[in-house]
Design an enzyme around this catalytic site. Structure first.
Site, short mmCIF file in Angstrom:
data_model
loop_
_atom_site.label_atom_id
_atom_site.label_comp_id
_atom_site.label_asym_id
_atom_site.label_seq_id
_atom_site.Cartn_x
_atom_site.Cartn_y
_atom_site.Cartn_z
N SER A 141 0.86 -1.18 0.00
CA SER A 141 0.00 0.00 0.00
C SER A 141 0.89 1.23 0.00
O SER A 141 2.07 1.15 0.40
CB SER A 141 -0.90 0.00 1.25
OG SER A 141 -1.49 1.27 1.44
N TYR A 154 -1.72 -0.91 10.37
CA TYR A 154 -1.78 -1.23 8.94
C TYR A 154 -0.51 -0.78 8.24
O TYR A 154 0.11 -1.53 7.48
CB TYR A 154 -3.00 -0.55 8.33
CG TYR A 154 -3.18 -0.78 6.85
CD1 TYR A 154 -3.64 -2.01 6.37
CD2 TYR A 154 -2.90 0.22 5.93
CE1 TYR A 154 -3.82 -2.22 5.01
CE2 TYR A 154 -3.07 0.02 4.57
CZ TYR A 154 -3.54 -1.20 4.11
OH TYR A 154 -3.70 -1.41 2.76
#
Length: 264
Positions: A141, A154
């Site tokens: 990401s 995350y």
């Protein structure tokens, strides 16, 4: 692309979003798909949407239960005899400030996004070594390039993904195993709906960043192009990916810009 014809492509997180679209686009190229995620019914729905559903295998898998991965690999080999591509896409996002998030939530996110992905990759590498061929794709990401509001665990997991797979890239080159790490930015997928909040529950909201993000089919076309070219890494998104370069070359400007961004 003819290079993907009859290649065995194993996709985790294949029940929705990027994973489901990866399956669809590989199917258009004549690939053989192994579809994995927790929800078997959703996987079957994705299977029905493929160009060649008969060239696919639904294999439910929970990234928190790595003790089953050797068995899962054996099932794929028993059915198809090889694994050409492993697309590590499965995972969960986060919404919540670090100080308000119990450590149990951090551990859960790390277990799914990092340890689960690593364990499955370690279970597949011996197969690819025996074949003396293979390509491992890790879907990271843009949060794997810098931290962001409400994404502490995350972002940490995605940073760890980069370190692990860059090491694998170097170590497995001698075995003709390639690695591509993808860093999607804002992509129009339902990832925010299942994101874990500070209470350990589903966020349940389609965030503005996802609603206005790059269409998922465009994202996956760029991803598959990068895989075809055997790129070591690829940033995918719209103007938000420029932040990676701004941080690298103009760090003071980066921190001025990023602190004004909204977490959702």
């Amino acid at each position: 692309m003819s290079e993907f014809l009859d290649k065995v492509v194993w996709v985790t997180g294949a029940s929705s979003g990027i994973g489901a679209e990866v399956a669809r686009q590989f199917s258009l190229s004549g690939s053989i798909l192994v579809l994995s995620a927790r929800n078997e019914d959703k996987l079957k729905d994705v299977q029905k949407s493929l160009k060649n559903p008969e060239k696919s295998f639904v294999l439910p898998l929970d990234l928190e239960k790595s003790e089953n991965f050797a068995q899962k690999v054996d099932e794929v080999i028993a059915k198809y005899g090889r694994i050409d591509y492993l697309v590590n896409n499965g995972g969960v996002s986060q919404r919540g400030e670090a100080a308000d998030t119990p450590i149990e939530v951090d551990r859960k996110i790390m277990e799914i996004n990092y340890f689960g992905t690593v364990a499955l990759t370690k279970a597949v590498i011996p197969v690819m070594r025996k074949q003396q061929s293979g390509h491992i794709i890790a879907i990271s990401s843009i949060a794997g390039k810098f931290g962001f509001y409400w994404r502490s665990a995350y972002s940490a997991a995605k940073h760890a993904i980069q370190g692990f797979f860059e090491s694998v890239l170097l170590e497995e080159a001698k075995n003709n195993i390639f690695v591509t790490i993808a860093y999607p930015g804002k992509i129009n997928t339902p990832i925010s709906l299942s994101a874990i909040n500070a209470e350990g529950k589903a966020h349940g909201v389609m965030d503005h960043n996802q609603e206005t993000g790059m269409p998922v089919d465009v994202c996956v076309k760029k991803l598959i192009k990068a895989i075809s070219k055997k790129k070591k890494s690829v940033l995918i998104g719209n103007k938000e990916i420029k932040a990676v370069y701004i941080k690298r070359y103009f760090p003071s400007l980066f921190w001025k810009i990023i602190k004004k961004q909204k977490p959702v």
